[in-house]
Design a protein around this motif. Sequence first.
Motif, PDB file in Angstrom:
ATOM      1  N   MET A 404       0.664  -1.247  -0.004  1.00 19.79           N
ATOM      2  CA  MET A 404       0.011   0.061   0.007  1.00 19.79           C
ATOM      3  C   MET A 404       0.912   1.164   0.108  1.00 19.79           C
ATOM      4  O   MET A 404       2.146   1.133   0.318  1.00 19.79           O
ATOM      5  N   ALA A 405       0.000   2.392  -0.378  1.00 15.65           N
ATOM      6  CA  ALA A 405       1.005   3.916  -0.453  1.00 15.65           C
ATOM      7  C   ALA A 405       1.615   3.966   1.016  1.00 15.65           C
ATOM      8  O   ALA A 405       0.835   3.940   1.717  1.00 15.65           O
ATOM      9  N   TYR A 406       2.930   4.275   1.121  1.00 15.64           N
ATOM     10  CA  TYR A 406       3.319   4.610   2.318  1.00 15.64           C
ATOM     11  C   TYR A 406       3.407   3.388   3.488  1.00 15.64           C
ATOM     12  O   TYR A 406       3.465   4.057   4.605  1.00 15.64           O
ATOM     13  N   GLU A 407       3.262   2.278   2.891  1.00 17.93           N
ATOM     14  CA  GLU A 407       3.130   1.167   4.166  1.00 17.93           C
ATOM     15  C   GLU A 407       4.676   1.038   4.648  1.00 17.93           C
ATOM     16  O   GLU A 407       5.701   1.260   3.828  1.00 17.93           O
ATOM     17  N   ARG A 408       4.782   0.516   5.725  1.00 20.27           N
ATOM     18  CA  ARG A 408       5.875   0.399   6.753  1.00 20.27           C
ATOM     19  C   ARG A 408       5.969  -1.255   6.766  1.00 20.27           C
ATOM     20  O   ARG A 408       4.860  -1.961   7.281  1.00 20.27           O
ATOM     21  N   ILE A 409       6.925  -1.910   6.080  1.00 21.88           N
ATOM     22  CA  ILE A 409       6.882  -3.420   5.979  1.00 21.88           C
ATOM     23  C   ILE A 409       7.865  -3.911   7.062  1.00 21.88           C
ATOM     24  O   ILE A 409       9.171  -3.545   6.982  1.00 21.88           O
ATOM     25  N   ALA A 410       7.574  -4.564   7.855  1.00 21.66           N
ATOM     26  CA  ALA A 410       8.382  -5.148   8.944  1.00 21.66           C
ATOM     27  C   ALA A 410       9.076  -6.474   8.119  1.00 21.66           C
ATOM     28  O   ALA A 410       8.496  -7.220   7.556  1.00 21.66           O
TER      29      ALA A 410
END
Length: 494
Positions: A404-410
């Motif tokens: 997703m837009a601007y998602e922070r992925i761990a």
Amino acid sequence: MPRATSNGRQIITGIDTSGARPVEYRFAHAKKGNRHLTVVFANLAAPDDYGWSTGVLDDLRSNILWIRDRFDGGLTYYLCREMDFSVESSVAGLIARVVRALGLTPDDVTLWGSSKGASAALYYGLRYGFRNIVACVPQLRIGTFVRETYPKVGRSMLGEGLPEENARVLDSILPDLLAAGAGREANIYLVSSPQDEQYPTQIEPYLEMLRHYPNFNYLHSESPFVREHNQVTVRNVPPLLGIAYLLVEGIAPRLGLTRHGYEEPDRDTSAIDRFLGETARVKAEGAFAAPVVVRPAQGGQLPRTGWRVTGSAAGAVRVSLWEKGKFLGSPPVAADGTWSWEPAKPWATGEHRVKIFAVDPAGAHSVTTEVAFAVAEGAAPTGPAPADDVPTGALAAPVVRSPMAYERIAGGAVRFTGLAPGAAQVGFRAGGTLLGGSPVAVDGRWAWDSGWPWQEGRHTVEVFAVDAAGNESSPTPVLFAVAHVTAGTTPYGY
């Protein structure tokens, strides 16, 4: 220029063009340094498609962001236009930029709406992790509702013919979030009534799932003066406003006092002022040149299909085209200053007046250029015909569903998925370097995993489609961030 409300509060208007879809907004600064943001979504009958914009929120002390639900001339529930969910990513991007510019977090935000706007508030709150959701008589089975009750809105969202399979997709998005426990810590304030004709199908079947949320609050409205859907909101304006004022003060009514006097009157506002200036300001004549239109010629005549609007815009990154208040498109400007755009459907016959403004790298707008021309069946084109004119029907840019837009992925694993109807494959570039590609299934779906761990930090990947003849679409940029931690994802890690 900013306009003032009845009590003198300034309302700033603007268009955020940084996403795939331009998003129109109105914004009011907080009173006395209040450190909260209320985001307002519109219902179906909202004035000018801005919800709760008639002064009822004038006394609210928080920052207020009203978002207009009008994309390509149609209503979208802030989700999709003909199943193109770039509407959602563009709206989420605007909210993220405002939250970041104010120096807030999702915990400092209240999403607010009634009916259609309530559905949007519930969806964005659950999916994007906002703490407070005020939703009055939402629809939870959105696809069926617009298909059966508001077919004009249904065609805008589902496409011509109101395909049942598309309605099923929209029916599932809110129930799926509830079933998955998304946004479990949110303070949810839901208002409904058994006298609302939508209650048996749109609310009652989902109350049990909502009751699993520990901070769910249900305001059950019963009154002999409530006889239909729209009256539920009217009768509950005072308690709704009461909830809003408490949330702004940091008080979640069910949980008791959490924070009060949430004010910083001397806080630096330069970041939000800069954002508003970049999106709302029109640069003075001469500071940023208006775009030049090469085709159509002023007063010219053209056929319904087979040509492009073309021109130049020195110093711009894109231009934005509008007609009678309806957004037409926002094509990029090439390095040499040229741009071109073609409609997805044939032009209507008759007179046209298209307004075009340029957007610079900082997001500021030029003054507007207007071109008047006529369209007629079988007309012989007049005026210059650029050599790069091509027939309409070019391959559309792919839709990216994840990240997703601007998602922070761990972690370092990033999986790309989406749709590219009519394409044979999709490709992926970063900084001009080809990263890889993926075939596209018959139904338009594609998925790609790079196979390597992504470095921690921010990334921008361009996703483009390629047809069987090797023709390439314009790219869809995907912005996300990778964090090598175990926390969940959030769009505000970017």
